[in-house]
Design a protein around this motif. Sequence first.
Motif, PDB file in Angstrom:
ATOM      1  N   VAL A 264       0.835  -1.159  -0.068  1.00 11.35           N
ATOM      2  CA  VAL A 264      -0.072  -0.026  -0.167  1.00 11.35           C
ATOM      3  C   VAL A 264       0.865   1.045  -0.043  1.00 11.35           C
ATOM      4  N   GLY A 265       0.886   1.805  -1.131  1.00 11.97           N
ATOM      5  CA  GLY A 265       1.800   3.184  -1.254  1.00 11.97           C
ATOM      6  C   GLY A 265       3.133   2.766  -1.167  1.00 11.97           C
ATOM      7  N   ASP A 266       4.042   3.118  -0.425  1.00 10.04           N
ATOM      8  CA  ASP A 266       5.300   2.893  -0.414  1.00 10.04           C
ATOM      9  C   ASP A 266       5.636   1.888   0.837  1.00 10.04           C
ATOM     10  N   ARG A 267       4.562   1.162   1.260  1.00 10.86           N
ATOM     11  CA  ARG A 267       4.960   0.287   2.433  1.00 10.86           C
ATOM     12  C   ARG A 267       4.338  -1.255   2.118  1.00 10.86           C
ATOM     13  N   MET A 268       5.167  -2.331   2.545  1.00 11.10           N
ATOM     14  CA  MET A 268       4.439  -3.470   2.564  1.00 11.10           C
ATOM     15  C   MET A 268       3.535  -3.727   4.037  1.00 11.10           C
ATOM     16  N   VAL A 269       2.628  -4.020   3.903  1.00 10.86           N
ATOM     17  CA  VAL A 269       1.660  -3.718   5.193  1.00 10.86           C
ATOM     18  C   VAL A 269       1.105  -5.003   5.603  1.00 10.86           C
ATOM     19  N   ALA A 270       1.173  -6.315   4.804  1.00 10.36           N
ATOM     20  CA  ALA A 270       0.799  -7.746   5.392  1.00 10.36           C
ATOM     21  C   ALA A 270       1.448  -8.638   4.394  1.00 10.36           C
ATOM     22  N   ALA A 271       1.617  -9.878   4.746  1.00 13.08           N
ATOM     23  CA  ALA A 271       2.018 -11.244   4.145  1.00 13.08           C
ATOM     24  C   ALA A 271       1.440 -12.281   4.580  1.00 13.08           C
ATOM     25  N   SER A 272       1.043 -13.159   3.535  1.00 18.76           N
ATOM     26  CA  SER A 272       0.600 -14.516   3.922  1.00 18.76           C
ATOM     27  C   SER A 272       1.093 -15.470   3.061  1.00 18.76           C
ATOM     28  N   ARG A 273       0.924 -16.658   3.724  1.00 14.33           N
ATOM     29  CA  ARG A 273       1.915 -17.980   3.081  1.00 14.33           C
ATOM     30  C   ARG A 273       0.776 -18.860   2.608  1.00 14.33           C
ATOM     31  N   GLY A 274       0.689 -19.391   1.550  1.00 14.23           N
ATOM     32  CA  GLY A 274      -0.190 -20.370   1.053  1.00 14.23           C
ATOM     33  C   GLY A 274      -0.532 -21.462   1.946  1.00 14.23           C
ATOM     34  N   ASP A 275      -1.577 -21.888   1.762  1.00 15.67           N
ATOM     35  CA  ASP A 275      -1.907 -23.333   2.663  1.00 15.67           C
ATOM     36  C   ASP A 275      -1.759 -24.581   1.515  1.00 15.67           C
ATOM     37  N   ALA A 360      10.670  -7.030   1.498  1.00  6.71           N
ATOM     38  CA  ALA A 360       9.640  -5.870   1.720  1.00  6.71           C
ATOM     39  C   ALA A 360      10.211  -4.888   0.611  1.00  6.71           C
ATOM     40  N   ARG A 361      11.049  -4.286   0.653  1.00  9.24           N
ATOM     41  CA  ARG A 361      11.545  -3.341  -0.338  1.00  9.24           C
ATOM     42  C   ARG A 361      11.626  -3.768  -1.825  1.00  9.24           C
ATOM     43  N   THR A 362      11.783  -5.087  -1.812  1.00 10.77           N
ATOM     44  CA  THR A 362      11.764  -5.465  -3.332  1.00 10.77           C
ATOM     45  C   THR A 362       9.941  -5.660  -3.754  1.00 10.77           C
ATOM     46  N   VAL A 363       9.368  -5.724  -2.964  1.00 13.93           N
ATOM     47  CA  VAL A 363       7.752  -5.885  -3.339  1.00 13.93           C
ATOM     48  C   VAL A 363       7.240  -4.682  -3.653  1.00 13.93           C
ATOM     49  N   VAL A 364       7.802  -3.694  -2.808  1.00  8.44           N
ATOM     50  CA  VAL A 364       7.119  -2.158  -2.977  1.00  8.44           C
ATOM     51  C   VAL A 364       7.663  -1.549  -4.194  1.00  8.44           C
ATOM     52  N   ILE A 374      -1.740   0.315  -5.112  1.00 10.58           N
ATOM     53  CA  ILE A 374      -1.970  -0.992  -3.973  1.00 10.58           C
ATOM     54  C   ILE A 374      -1.911  -2.181  -4.749  1.00 10.58           C
ATOM     55  N   ALA A 375      -1.210  -3.160  -4.319  1.00 13.41           N
ATOM     56  CA  ALA A 375      -0.913  -4.290  -5.198  1.00 13.41           C
ATOM     57  C   ALA A 375      -0.811  -5.596  -4.379  1.00 13.41           C
ATOM     58  N   GLY A 376      -0.958  -6.744  -4.885  1.00 15.15           N
ATOM     59  CA  GLY A 376      -0.863  -7.802  -4.267  1.00 15.15           C
ATOM     60  C   GLY A 376       0.308  -8.664  -4.873  1.00 15.15           C
ATOM     61  N   GLY A 419      -7.348  -2.341   5.970  1.00 17.93           N
ATOM     62  CA  GLY A 419      -8.251  -1.327   5.722  1.00 17.93           C
ATOM     63  C   GLY A 419      -7.817  -0.037   6.182  1.00 17.93           C
ATOM     64  N   ARG A 420      -7.302   0.351   7.304  1.00 16.58           N
ATOM     65  CA  ARG A 420      -6.794   1.456   7.823  1.00 16.58           C
ATOM     66  C   ARG A 420      -5.775   1.934   7.165  1.00 16.58           C
ATOM     67  N   ALA A 421      -4.734   0.965   6.808  1.00 14.91           N
ATOM     68  CA  ALA A 421      -3.692   1.254   5.939  1.00 14.91           C
ATOM     69  C   ALA A 421      -3.914   1.938   4.621  1.00 14.91           C
ATOM     70  N   ILE A 422      -5.077   1.304   3.908  1.00 14.30           N
ATOM     71  CA  ILE A 422      -5.240   2.126   2.849  1.00 14.30           C
ATOM     72  C   ILE A 422      -5.929   3.467   3.017  1.00 14.30           C
ATOM     73  N   VAL A 423      -6.710   3.585   4.161  1.00 14.97           N
ATOM     74  CA  VAL A 423      -7.263   5.154   4.313  1.00 14.97           C
ATOM     75  C   VAL A 423      -6.084   5.960   4.709  1.00 14.97           C
ATOM     76  N   ASP A 424      -5.111   5.426   5.514  1.00 15.36           N
ATOM     77  CA  ASP A 424      -3.846   6.377   5.749  1.00 15.36           C
ATOM     78  C   ASP A 424      -3.209   6.895   4.457  1.00 15.36           C
ATOM     79  N   HIS A 425      -2.950   5.750   3.493  1.00 11.83           N
ATOM     80  CA  HIS A 425      -2.168   6.037   2.341  1.00 11.83           C
ATOM     81  C   HIS A 425      -3.116   7.333   1.540  1.00 11.83           C
ATOM     82  N   LEU A 426      -4.342   7.248   1.515  1.00 14.46           N
ATOM     83  CA  LEU A 426      -5.142   8.062   0.946  1.00 14.46           C
ATOM     84  C   LEU A 426      -5.210   9.688   1.496  1.00 14.46           C
ATOM     85  N   PHE A 427      -5.305   9.421   2.956  1.00 16.88           N
ATOM     86  CA  PHE A 427      -5.228  10.699   3.777  1.00 16.88           C
ATOM     87  C   PHE A 427      -4.277  10.955   4.639  1.00 16.88           C
TER      88      PHE A 427
END
Length: 609
Positions: A264-275, A360-364, A374-376, A419-427
């Motif tokens: 989100v913006g210039d930050r990686m805010v979450a990460a998940s691993r596959g099941d 984290a820097r690479t995915v940003v 905003i990207a996955g 969700g809050r991270a996206i709001v903080d990115h916009l505002f």
Amino acid sequence: MQRNIEILGVTSLRGPNMWTYGPVLECLIDIGALEDSPSDRIPGLQTLAGMPGGFGRTRETPARGVYKMVVTSWHDDVTLAAVEMARDLVLAAMDGSSYDVAAAVARVRRMSDSLCLGPSTAAIAAGAEERKIPAIRLNDGNLVQLGYGSRQRRIWTAETDRTSAIGESISRDKNLTKQLLESCGMPVPQGRAVDSPEDAWDAALEVGLPVVVKPQDGNHGRGVFLGLATQAEIEKAYAVAQDEGSGVLVEQFIRGSEHRLLVVGDRMVAASRGDIAYVTGDGRSTVEALIESQLNSDPRRGATEDHPLNFVRIDAAARLELSHQGLEPHSVPSAGTRVLIQRNGNMAMDVTDEVHPDVARTVVLAARMVGLDIAGIDLVAEDIGRPLAEQNGAIVEVNAGPGLQFHLRPANGPGRPVGRAIVDHLFPAEEDGRIPVVGVAGSRDAATVTLLIGHLLDLDGVAAGLACREGLYLRGRRIEASDATGWGYGRKLLMNRFLDAAVIESSARTLAAEGLAYDRCQVGIVMGIDAGDAMPERSIDTMEDLFKVFRTQIDVVLPGGTAVLNADDPAALEMAGLSDGRGRADRGESGQPGDRPSARGWRMFGKCP
């Protein structure tokens, strides 16, 4: 005694009102002979169905047995259905008859899933609410406006009005995405687009077996085949992948687990691993039966958004995995044999705290290279806690509009406030998305005051909108010559991206039957209260009733704002202590109007007593 509860009428109050600050459904109900048989409270069906509740109130009317029942309403159809089912449940309980509560809850849940905001959009709207940023739903889907007028931003699920259309198009073309990432030195799997089963085999030999075959523009993992090592498997996978997209890619197979990192913006805010899904043979059960007993029996799996894991199904990719192991769905694995069913299942295991800073820097950088705010980012790595270069990890996809659900409610690990991270990115922190809003109400001279304020703003060069009983005005020009005190007219102003301020008059009828068009205002003005505004048909008959209606205008004044009251009107003057005033936002335990201590921040005009 005949028992019945009749719903006589329903009013949708879509903004702050005489009852509370949020949207409610006001139901006029007749309990008839049950007036003499009060019932205990029961849990709300909306809450059981997963919808936020929080407010309910019942008040008598002059007619015996007739009440106003007010409940929180996030969607009128859903709330009314819940009210009707609750009525039926109460009657069934009193009569000692059966009632299928589970079926009723399931019906409300289906309606909620169909009619209300999706989980990703709802999470962003909740993040905006935390920041006290107003939200307006613009369609029946997931298009939402955050903020008012010229300071608004728009979201559509996890896309924003900053999301580049070109970037979104690039992300759908996996081959082009890979070329762009590779051009700036990011690790990507080797491979190319192919146009026939024979070409797919040739490409596999070029990059080296095993390989991945996938659609060039597919999504959600459909048509993706991993670890293919024979010509027959590759040609079969080509046919399925071709049906899922407009082209097919053959790529190098990267060993490790699949991960989804949210940027989100210039930050990686979450990460998940596959099941990764396995079953273990018992020497008696088929693979299909083992999937049901060992995987799909997990309560975390299901078909709704409340379940972080999906049911495991034997699709084309799963059949291919089984064939690698010499098995079919009806095969019976020997006891203790571990059988791989799917490699790229739900991204439901939170690993945010494990991500290496270099990753984290690479995915940003990857999101920026494609052009997405905003990207996955999907990548494969054996250990997300190490740089990708150390383990031959690679980025395999960049996705626009990524789903947020598995970051919000992972199967393992804590949910992340994405969700809050996206709001903080916009505002940014100092912005709340609000333009100055002046609200005017009262039984007399309200339209004159509204027009005067609008004229003063025009003289000052402010791009202002104006709604009053004389019409709807934009930047000093009347565009509609009708009574514009209704809720919808105020909303038109707040949705206009070219307005820097809004002046909105609300009549007594609007306040009682629709609610305010805005959640809060910088200035709230009450011109006075006259008995002529009584609405007997709404059981608003007395000056005390009208006071409750008009005080809504003062209840919504922002901390730091100002309430302006007619000092010549004793009833209006009584509202002085209701304003939040400058820098004060005190609330009682219930947070409802009338529960706050007195606050300063009001002004008087006229003769002071």
